[in-house]
Design a protein around this motif. Sequence first.
Motif, PDB file in Angstrom:
ATOM      1  N   PHE A 160       5.548 121.690  87.771  1.00 43.18           N
ATOM      2  CA  PHE A 160       4.207 121.627  88.365  1.00 43.18           C
ATOM      3  C   PHE A 160       3.156 121.008  87.425  1.00 43.18           C
ATOM      4  O   PHE A 160       1.953 121.141  87.669  1.00 43.18           O
ATOM      5  N   LEU A 172       0.437 118.864  88.869  1.00 44.03           N
ATOM      6  CA  LEU A 172      -0.458 119.619  89.757  1.00 44.03           C
ATOM      7  C   LEU A 172      -1.588 120.259  88.942  1.00 44.03           C
ATOM      8  O   LEU A 172      -2.750 120.269  89.350  1.00 44.03           O
ATOM      9  N   VAL A 215      -1.244 127.508  89.695  1.00 46.66           N
ATOM     10  CA  VAL A 215      -0.457 126.825  90.730  1.00 46.66           C
ATOM     11  C   VAL A 215       0.623 127.742  91.314  1.00 46.66           C
ATOM     12  O   VAL A 215       0.790 127.831  92.522  1.00 46.66           O
ATOM     13  N   HIS A 216       1.363 128.437  90.455  1.00 44.58           N
ATOM     14  CA  HIS A 216       2.551 129.203  90.853  1.00 44.58           C
ATOM     15  C   HIS A 216       2.169 130.607  91.352  1.00 44.58           C
ATOM     16  O   HIS A 216       1.440 131.343  90.667  1.00 44.58           O
ATOM     17  N   ASN A 251      -4.948 126.942  93.606  1.00 35.55           N
ATOM     18  CA  ASN A 251      -3.764 126.501  94.353  1.00 35.55           C
ATOM     19  C   ASN A 251      -2.929 127.664  94.877  1.00 35.55           C
ATOM     20  O   ASN A 251      -2.819 127.837  96.080  1.00 35.55           O
ATOM     21  N   ALA A 252      -2.291 128.399  93.965  1.00 33.60           N
ATOM     22  CA  ALA A 252      -1.246 129.362  94.339  1.00 33.60           C
ATOM     23  C   ALA A 252      -1.573 130.094  95.637  1.00 33.60           C
ATOM     24  O   ALA A 252      -2.649 130.673  95.788  1.00 33.60           O
ATOM     25  N   ASN A 303       0.010 130.901 101.479  1.00 34.26           N
ATOM     26  CA  ASN A 303       1.313 130.277 101.754  1.00 34.26           C
ATOM     27  C   ASN A 303       1.643 130.287 103.243  1.00 34.26           C
ATOM     28  O   ASN A 303       2.282 129.378 103.763  1.00 34.26           O
ATOM     29  N   TYR A 353      11.084 132.439  95.896  1.00 34.17           N
ATOM     30  CA  TYR A 353       9.989 133.204  95.275  1.00 34.17           C
ATOM     31  C   TYR A 353       8.870 133.293  96.293  1.00 34.17           C
ATOM     32  O   TYR A 353       8.972 132.734  97.391  1.00 34.17           O
ATOM     33  N   ALA A 402       6.102 131.921  97.118  1.00 37.78           N
ATOM     34  CA  ALA A 402       5.581 130.771  97.867  1.00 37.78           C
ATOM     35  C   ALA A 402       6.576 130.301  98.921  1.00 37.78           C
ATOM     36  O   ALA A 402       6.204 130.049 100.074  1.00 37.78           O
ATOM     37  N   PHE A 415       9.769 124.064 101.949  1.00 45.31           N
ATOM     38  CA  PHE A 415       8.664 124.147 100.984  1.00 45.31           C
ATOM     39  C   PHE A 415       9.223 123.795  99.608  1.00 45.31           C
ATOM     40  O   PHE A 415      10.055 124.541  99.064  1.00 45.31           O
ATOM     41  N   ALA A 463       7.543 121.495  95.947  1.00 48.23           N
ATOM     42  CA  ALA A 463       6.337 120.830  95.448  1.00 48.23           C
ATOM     43  C   ALA A 463       6.628 120.215  94.086  1.00 48.23           C
ATOM     44  O   ALA A 463       7.636 120.544  93.439  1.00 48.23           O
ATOM     45  N   PHE A 467       2.896 119.936 100.667  1.00 47.44           N
ATOM     46  CA  PHE A 467       3.105 119.789  99.220  1.00 47.44           C
ATOM     47  C   PHE A 467       4.296 118.889  98.925  1.00 47.44           C
ATOM     48  O   PHE A 467       4.406 118.304  97.857  1.00 47.44           O
ATOM     49  N   TYR A 498      -4.360 118.844  95.256  1.00 46.53           N
ATOM     50  CA  TYR A 498      -4.605 119.687  94.074  1.00 46.53           C
ATOM     51  C   TYR A 498      -5.948 119.317  93.432  1.00 46.53           C
ATOM     52  O   TYR A 498      -6.703 120.194  92.996  1.00 46.53           O
TER      53      TYR A 498
HETATM   54  C1  PHB Z   1       2.783 128.459  94.883  1.00 46.81           C
HETATM   55  O1  PHB Z   1       3.601 128.883  94.044  1.00 46.81           O
HETATM   56  O2  PHB Z   1       2.035 129.209  95.497  1.00 46.81           O
HETATM   57  C2  PHB Z   1       2.680 126.998  95.140  1.00 46.81           C
HETATM   58  C3  PHB Z   1       3.133 126.103  94.204  1.00 46.81           C
HETATM   59  C4  PHB Z   1       3.015 124.733  94.440  1.00 46.81           C
HETATM   60  C5  PHB Z   1       2.422 124.283  95.601  1.00 46.81           C
HETATM   61  C6  PHB Z   1       1.986 125.189  96.550  1.00 46.81           C
HETATM   62  C7  PHB Z   1       2.113 126.560  96.329  1.00 46.81           C
HETATM   63  O3  PHB Z   1       2.276 122.986  95.817  1.00 46.81           O
END
Ligand code: PHB
Length: 393
Positions: free
Chosen positions: A46, A49, A107-108, A130-131, A152, A178, A180, A230, A232, A259, A308
């Motif tokens: 990431f 991002l 992000v995560h 983000n997350a 999410n 996980y 997300a 999903f 990213a 994403f 992002y």
């Molecule tokens: C997340 O872990 O929430 C996550 C990570 C990357 C993304 C979107 C959500 O692009």
Amino acid sequence: MDLVQRRVLVSAGLLLALASNFAMPRHALAAEKLKVGLMLPYSGTFAALGTAIENGFRLHVTEQGGKLGGREVEFFKVDDESDPSKAADNVNKLIKRDQVDVLIGTVHSGVAMAIAKAAKDTGTLLIVPNAGADAVTGAMCAQNIFRSSFSNWQPGFAMGDVVAKKGHKKVVTITWKYAAGDESVKGFKEALEKGGGQVVKELSLPFPNVEFQALLTEIAALKPDAVYTFFAGAGAVKFVKDYVAAGLKKTIPLYGAGFLTDGTLDAIGPDAEGLLTTLHYADNLNKPRDKAFRLAYAKTFKLQPDVYAVQGYDAAQMLTLGLKATAGDVTKKAEFAAALEQVTIDSPRGPFTLSKAHNPVQDFYLREVTGKENKLIGVASKALADPSRGCKI
Ligand code: PHB
């Protein structure tokens, strides 16, 4: 000096003392730098991002002449590596060591949960850029926690509706195992089932693994009507390339939370052509606000912005709006929250508001990859609000 003169002097002195009492803290605050703690991934899948979020945030600060809420901004940075096992230590560096006024991260989803817990425990102001972890604006919601991005559930739900309306009945999902990935699939499934479709198999692999081969072989054997995914960042690039190399794109349509194709199109190249995704941003919204943002971003960073960058920019905009209501004082939490709960944020994505749980209520666009752009096809879900189950502020 007679009694009257003395009284006048004492009153004047009192007035002066009172005035300086009121004036002092504000003066002192304006002179103090606003410490902004950026807890973002600067390495790993990431990394790009995290950089886009920081760029977006800095762009707004620059547009404000380097000051937010009348205070000069000082940045403190931690690379969180998208590693939940290091998250509590990392966020403590910003809260305890650097004593930041506000946390911007991350992000995560797994790392964000640890940041949210620390923000809740210490009362530190947090804006998540983000997350999407549903709980951040669900069970863990708080007066001092805000999100400039999405939950999410949201893009997943928007895509479930699109896929159901296309008439796909049997769908396989594939994602990282996980929060997300799980929550994105959950949102997708909810809308798909409402529309008469069905998820026949949920495939996953641990984050941030990219050994997709065995799972792609399984998809080929299952022969579903469609696949929802999903992924990213760098993982998304590898997934799309592998999906095409396995010969699946021609036979089983691939749909994703946006994403998959945001910030990844240069690296994926022609393999992404025609992919349909849902997200709260697109590359050709064609609105003056977005055009100005895109131009300024490209000029400053010699890069095209993505979702992002928008979320980083809006995190900074939200901070500005909150600080305006509190004369730059982040400790006035009730006033800060009240301001953000009432305001419409003038985002490059289009205007959005915040729910009671502080998650964006926003349009989700259906986009199609055309060359290097996520082209707007239409609005998949209008003013979509996260259900925010379990939030009590
Ligand atoms: C997340 O872990 O929430 C996550 C990570 C990357 C993304 C979107 C959500 O692009």
